[in-house]
Design a protein around this motif. Structure first.
Motif, PDB file in Angstrom:
ATOM      1  N   VAL A 193      35.862  33.972  42.622  1.00 38.45           N
ATOM      2  CA  VAL A 193      36.154  35.558  41.581  1.00 38.45           C
ATOM      3  C   VAL A 193      37.861  35.342  42.265  1.00 38.45           C
ATOM      4  CG1 VAL A 193      36.049  37.695  42.728  1.00 38.45           C
ATOM      5  CG2 VAL A 193      34.032  36.458  42.261  1.00 38.45           C
ATOM      6  N   ALA A 194      38.071  34.674  43.392  1.00 40.86           N
ATOM      7  CA  ALA A 194      39.827  35.377  43.501  1.00 40.86           C
ATOM      8  C   ALA A 194      40.367  34.228  42.566  1.00 40.86           C
ATOM      9  CB  ALA A 194      40.149  35.045  45.258  1.00 40.86           C
ATOM     10  N   VAL A 195      40.597  33.467  42.611  1.00 41.04           N
ATOM     11  CA  VAL A 195      41.254  32.404  41.176  1.00 41.04           C
ATOM     12  C   VAL A 195      41.008  33.006  39.843  1.00 41.04           C
ATOM     13  CG1 VAL A 195      41.227  30.581  40.129  1.00 41.04           C
ATOM     14  CG2 VAL A 195      40.782  30.175  42.970  1.00 41.04           C
ATOM     15  N   VAL A 196      39.429  33.279  39.563  1.00 42.15           N
ATOM     16  CA  VAL A 196      39.650  33.945  38.199  1.00 42.15           C
ATOM     17  C   VAL A 196      40.528  35.221  37.868  1.00 42.15           C
ATOM     18  CG1 VAL A 196      37.982  34.703  36.774  1.00 42.15           C
ATOM     19  CG2 VAL A 196      37.518  33.706  37.437  1.00 42.15           C
ATOM     20  N   GLY A 197      40.669  36.145  39.315  1.00 44.33           N
ATOM     21  CA  GLY A 197      40.700  37.376  39.210  1.00 44.33           C
ATOM     22  C   GLY A 197      42.547  37.306  39.272  1.00 44.33           C
ATOM     23  N   ALA A 198      42.843  35.577  40.492  1.00 46.11           N
ATOM     24  CA  ALA A 198      44.191  35.805  40.039  1.00 46.11           C
ATOM     25  C   ALA A 198      45.169  34.792  38.915  1.00 46.11           C
ATOM     26  CB  ALA A 198      44.926  34.956  40.975  1.00 46.11           C
ATOM     27  N   ALA A 199      43.995  34.818  37.883  1.00 40.88           N
ATOM     28  CA  ALA A 199      44.743  34.024  36.421  1.00 40.88           C
ATOM     29  C   ALA A 199      44.734  35.254  35.470  1.00 40.88           C
ATOM     30  CB  ALA A 199      43.507  32.871  36.227  1.00 40.88           C
ATOM     31  N   VAL A 200      43.536  35.917  35.842  1.00 39.65           N
ATOM     32  CA  VAL A 200      43.691  37.282  34.635  1.00 39.65           C
ATOM     33  C   VAL A 200      45.127  38.011  34.842  1.00 39.65           C
ATOM     34  CG1 VAL A 200      42.293  40.197  34.926  1.00 39.65           C
ATOM     35  CG2 VAL A 200      40.948  37.722  34.942  1.00 39.65           C
ATOM     36  N   VAL A 201      45.716  38.206  36.192  1.00 38.84           N
ATOM     37  CA  VAL A 201      46.257  39.674  36.468  1.00 38.84           C
ATOM     38  C   VAL A 201      48.112  38.464  35.617  1.00 38.84           C
ATOM     39  CG1 VAL A 201      48.301  39.848  38.650  1.00 38.84           C
ATOM     40  CG2 VAL A 201      45.505  40.832  38.252  1.00 38.84           C
ATOM     41  N   LEU A 202      48.092  36.662  36.344  1.00 40.78           N
ATOM     42  CA  LEU A 202      48.629  35.978  35.757  1.00 40.78           C
ATOM     43  C   LEU A 202      49.304  36.416  34.083  1.00 40.78           C
ATOM     44  CD1 LEU A 202      51.082  34.614  36.591  1.00 40.78           C
ATOM     45  CD2 LEU A 202      49.465  32.526  36.179  1.00 40.78           C
ATOM     46  N   GLY A 203      47.763  36.462  33.512  1.00 36.09           N
ATOM     47  CA  GLY A 203      47.927  36.321  32.282  1.00 36.09           C
ATOM     48  C   GLY A 203      48.164  37.825  31.488  1.00 36.09           C
ATOM     49  N   VAL A 204      48.184  39.120  32.320  1.00 32.67           N
ATOM     50  CA  VAL A 204      48.476  40.017  31.940  1.00 32.67           C
ATOM     51  C   VAL A 204      50.323  40.121  32.370  1.00 32.67           C
ATOM     52  CG1 VAL A 204      48.501  42.296  32.933  1.00 32.67           C
ATOM     53  CG2 VAL A 204      46.104  41.461  32.324  1.00 32.67           C
TER      54      VAL A 204
END
Length: 121
Positions: free
Chosen positions: A6-17
């Protein structure tokens, strides 16, 4: 999924934004660069194919359109949406792809561990 996933997916979404927000002003320049976009991956060609289809043209009559018809149909509403919506869709898709790749990796690692435990090397 554990907390780490969940942390990795969340970090990826934040980075994408963050990337889309900071590079958004350069989108018209970046989407025409051959180093970044190709006829197979360019959103510009998706918009072109959708426009041709909506105006009665044949999206596949030339050599510029390589996207499957279902992809054009799926992205018909995205092609005309405001940039914020387009970015949100692509961030969400990035998160889905990341999650699927993580599941594949987890399955491959599990199989490798099982093979090692069984003495398969």
């Amino acid at each position: 999924w554990g907390r780490g996933m969940v942390a990795v997916v969340g970090a990826a979404v934040v980075l994408g934004v963050v990337i889309r927000v900071f590079l958004g002003q350069y989108a018209p320049l970046l989407e025409t660069r051959v180093e970044i976009a190709s006829p197979l991956s360019s959103f510009l060609t998706v918009r072109e194919g959708v426009a041709l289809h909506e105006h009665g043209g044949l999206a596949y009559s030339g050599s510029g359109q390589h996207h499957p018809p279902l992809e054009l149909a799926a992205f018909r509403w995205v092609a005309t949406a405001p940039p914020l919506v387009v970015n949100a869709v692509f961030v969400a898709l990035d998160g889905v792809v990341l999650g699927l790749l993580a599941l594949v990796l987890r399955a491959a690692l599990g199989r490798a561990r099982a093979d090692r435990a069984a003495g398969g090397g």
